[in-house]
Design a protein around this motif. Structure first.
Motif, PDB file in Angstrom:
ATOM      1  N   VAL A   1      12.168   2.038   0.485  1.00  0.00           N
ATOM      2  CA  VAL A   1      11.656   3.395   0.730  1.00  0.00           C
ATOM      3  C   VAL A   1      12.542   4.115   1.735  1.00  0.00           C
ATOM      4  O   VAL A   1      12.886   5.285   1.564  1.00  0.00           O
ATOM      5  CB  VAL A   1      10.202   3.341   1.221  1.00  0.00           C
ATOM      6  CG1 VAL A   1       9.701   4.734   1.586  1.00  0.00           C
ATOM      7  CG2 VAL A   1       9.303   2.730   0.157  1.00  0.00           C
ATOM      8  N   ALA A   2      12.929   3.413   2.809  1.00  0.00           N
ATOM      9  CA  ALA A   2      13.804   4.027   3.809  1.00  0.00           C
ATOM     10  C   ALA A   2      15.173   4.342   3.220  1.00  0.00           C
ATOM     11  O   ALA A   2      15.758   5.395   3.505  1.00  0.00           O
ATOM     12  CB  ALA A   2      13.945   3.097   5.012  1.00  0.00           C
ATOM     13  N   ASP A   3      15.699   3.439   2.400  1.00  0.00           N
ATOM     14  CA  ASP A   3      17.002   3.665   1.773  1.00  0.00           C
ATOM     15  C   ASP A   3      16.957   4.890   0.874  1.00  0.00           C
ATOM     16  O   ASP A   3      17.878   5.725   0.875  1.00  0.00           O
ATOM     17  CB  ASP A   3      17.394   2.427   0.974  1.00  0.00           C
ATOM     18  CG  ASP A   3      18.868   2.419   0.596  1.00  0.00           C
ATOM     19  OD1 ASP A   3      19.563   3.411   0.881  1.00  0.00           O
ATOM     20  OD2 ASP A   3      19.326   1.427   0.015  1.00  0.00           O
ATOM     21  N   GLU A   4      15.892   5.014   0.098  1.00  0.00           N
ATOM     22  CA  GLU A   4      15.782   6.164  -0.796  1.00  0.00           C
ATOM     23  C   GLU A   4      15.707   7.472  -0.019  1.00  0.00           C
ATOM     24  O   GLU A   4      16.339   8.469  -0.381  1.00  0.00           O
ATOM     25  CB  GLU A   4      14.560   6.011  -1.689  1.00  0.00           C
ATOM     26  CG  GLU A   4      14.434   7.110  -2.742  1.00  0.00           C
ATOM     27  CD  GLU A   4      13.316   6.844  -3.723  1.00  0.00           C
ATOM     28  OE1 GLU A   4      13.037   7.726  -4.549  1.00  0.00           O
ATOM     29  OE2 GLU A   4      12.723   5.750  -3.664  1.00  0.00           O
ATOM     30  N   ALA A   5      14.929   7.493   1.079  1.00  0.00           N
ATOM     31  CA  ALA A   5      14.815   8.701   1.883  1.00  0.00           C
ATOM     32  C   ALA A   5      16.146   9.064   2.524  1.00  0.00           C
ATOM     33  O   ALA A   5      16.547  10.232   2.539  1.00  0.00           O
ATOM     34  CB  ALA A   5      13.738   8.512   2.953  1.00  0.00           C
ATOM     35  N   ALA A   6      16.860   8.061   3.072  1.00  0.00           N
ATOM     36  CA  ALA A   6      18.162   8.326   3.680  1.00  0.00           C
ATOM     37  C   ALA A   6      19.179   8.755   2.630  1.00  0.00           C
ATOM     38  O   ALA A   6      20.041   9.601   2.895  1.00  0.00           O
ATOM     39  CB  ALA A   6      18.657   7.086   4.418  1.00  0.00           C
ATOM     40  N   SER A   7      19.085   8.205   1.431  1.00  0.00           N
ATOM     41  CA  SER A   7      20.021   8.570   0.360  1.00  0.00           C
ATOM     42  C   SER A   7      19.818  10.011  -0.076  1.00  0.00           C
ATOM     43  O   SER A   7      20.792  10.740  -0.330  1.00  0.00           O
ATOM     44  CB  SER A   7      19.835   7.630  -0.833  1.00  0.00           C
ATOM     45  OG  SER A   7      20.104   6.287  -0.479  1.00  0.00           O
TER      46      SER A   7
END
Length: 563
Positions: A336-342
């Motif tokens: 979830v964090a990776d998707e938001a940062a991406s």
């Protein structure tokens, strides 16, 4: 007292001295503002005691009183503008404590070892950097719900998201040590007040320069911005020196924590920056230009850096660390964090809306070759043939004149090298077509500001992190300069060759973690296409490309499927 303690103490005292210099500038400005009022009070007090009487002194008294009223009104205007202005906040992805309890525990333990206040919160930035960001100015403007002690809240710790995925837990702690150590000086009242003063001035200048103001409101704000600019110019040297001294003091304090590991961890910082830059410019950018955003950029940087470790002997051995616990395990939901940062990276570096929609959709790494690479090649090949149609270039297939072939492109460019020839005309046409399509692409020019942003790690919808950067066009930080017509033409010809290789020679689209879209022949990447394509585009010489086609088994006369 050790040498480290002495150095830290000297740095802290120097930072406090610079902070006092900034506060003295504020005090002098206030003194200048109230000086006419003080003179007026003295003159009226003298008149009440029978001194300085007469019509001349009466005129002087009332004139100075008028000047004092005007100056005080202007002072109030500037003070209100500075107080109400919202300093720019770095676009980040918030990480609530319930979404990363282990990460918060690591940071608090680090703060305890350094004997400094713990950061008030943690956020991620899609970049290879980490810093402390004071957001108390925003907290003070939230109204009755804001806590009374908001002015003393510790700053937010902003961590580069690539660090969490590439670094191991111990390495991340070592890298964050000097950053967290900066909360000590931030808690000093003089330094905190000086920083708020400078941030307020900077925000007032930005607020005055914002477009869309009417004349009635714009003129006072412009004047307030002019005054703030004068004050900020006087503060700039002291503010820069204060921050330098704060950083020096924090670095000295952090030397007592994981000092040996910090040296090795700094090597990982440089490696992460190199891999992140390659991933953005070579892999993410082609997808962004097609309206797709890779949803696992931070996971991709691990693959990119692992590949770099395999190719570069200077990075040899770095991949062996991957057996240790990665720092992203400190998050409850790393995906979830990776998707938001991406998504935030896509908005910052390319532009686009805050949510997925038509023409702006996420793509997984497994889908990247088919949904990005193949589509990119066929879209560029189709654009190339549309421009050729516009120029009146005949189709090259005798069996079916309507089908596109690679032979058509090669025959048009053969012998066309040099300025003023068909190659230059084709390059200009492609450049114009690309510019026109990019201008018409949905979400490619500006972001949707003021809406709901993407949720952080373990959180739901949050305030849009770009809402303070204004409604202007994105990207805020462009990755690459505009491409020339010749570069675009070479890209389009190479795309046409790749399409022909896929359709007639059994090749396949692939992904190279360091170089982006790749052509796979027999399962192996062919990285030798650029030189023969440039020979055709720049010199009009088809022979190198013909030799390459023969080696791979590509039929240039066969039709190619376009989008």
């Amino acid at each position: 007292m050790s040498g480290i303690d002495v150095g830290e103490e000297l740095g802290a005292r120097a930072a406090q001295a610079r902070a006092l210099s900034l506060l003295r500038i504020r005090s002098r400005a206030l003194a200048v503002a109230i000086l006419p009022a003080a003179v007026a009070v003295v003159l009226f007090a003298a008149d009440a005691q029978g001194h300085l009487a007469g019509p001349v002194w009466d005129a002087v008294r009332w004139t100075i009183l008028g000047v004092a009223v005007v100056v005080l009104l202007v002072t109030v205007l500037v003070a209100v503008s500075v107080a109400r202005a919202r300093p720019a906040m770095s676009p980040t992805v918030p990480v609530p404590e319930e979404g990363a309890p282990d990460l918060y525990r690591l940071v608090r333990d680090l703060a305890d070892r350094l004997d400094v206040p713990a950061p008030s919160a943690i956020a991620l930035t899609p970049d290879c950097d980490s810093w402390l960001e004071d957001r108390t100015h925003r907290a003070l403007r939230r109204g009755p719900g804001a806590p009374a002690e908001a002015g003393d809240t510790a700053p937010v710790l902003v961590i580069g998201s690539p660090f969490l995925w590439w670094m191991r837990v111990a390495e991340l702690r070592a890298v964050l040590a000097p950053v967290v150590a900066g909360t000590g000086p931030s808690a000093h009242p003089d330094i905190a007040a000086a920083r708020r003063f400078v941030r307020g001035l900077d925000a007032a200048i930005a607020d005055a320069a914002a477009p869309g103001r009417g004349a009635v409101r714009g003129a006072p704000l412009a004047f307030a911005g002019w005054v703030a600019r004068l004050l900020l110019r006087a503060c700039r040297g002291h503010a820069a020196e204060m921050e330098r001294c704060v950083a020096a003091a924090a670095s000295m304090r952090a030397q007592t924590v994981d000092y040996g590991l910090r040296i090795a961890a700094q090597e990982q910082v440089g490696l992460a920056y190199a891999g992140w830059d390659r991933l953005l410019t070579r892999v993410a950018l082609p997808a962004w230009r097609m309206g797709r955003w890779p949803s696992r950029l931070d996971a991709g940087v691990v693959s990119a850096l692992t590949e770099l470790s395999r190719r570069d002997r200077l990075a040899d051995g770095f991949a062996l660390r991957l057996g240790d616990r990665p720092a992203c395990d400190l998050l409850e939901e790393p995906g979830v964090a990776d998707e938001a940062a991406s998504l935030l990276a896509a908005r910052l570096f390319h532009g686009g809306p805050a949510e997925s929609g038509p023409g702006w959709a996420p793509v997984d790494w497994q889908q990247y070759p088919d949904e990005v690479v193949d589509r990119k090649w066929r879209s560029e090949a189709a654009r190339l043939h549309r421009v050729l149609d516009t120029l009146g270039v005949p189709r090259a297939s005798a069996a079916d004149p309507a089908v596109p072939t690679l032979a058509r492109v090669m025959e048009h460019l053969s012998g066309a090298g040099g300025p003023g020839g068909p190659g230059e005309e084709l390059a200009a046409g492609i450049g114009a077509a690309v510019a026109r399509e990019e201008a018409e692409a949905p979400g490619a020019k500006s972001a949707v500001h003021g809406g709901q942003g993407h949720g952080g790690a373990g959180g739901g919808a949050a305030e849009d992190p770009l809402d303070l950067w204004g409604p202007g066009p994105l990207p805020l930080f462009p990755l690459q300069p505009p491409r020339t017509g010749t570069e675009l033409l070479a890209d389009h010809v190479a795309a046409m060759v790749c399409c022909a290789a896929v359709d007639t020679a059994g090749a396949a689209p692939g992904l190279d973690w360091l170089d982006g879209p790749a052509l796979l022949v027999g399962g192996e990447r062919r990285a030798d296409l650029a030189t023969p394509v440039l020979s055709l585009v720049e010199d009009g010489d088809p022979d190198p490309l013909l030799s390459w086609l023969a080696e791979v088994g590509v039929r240039s006369d066969k039709p190619v499927r376009l989008v």
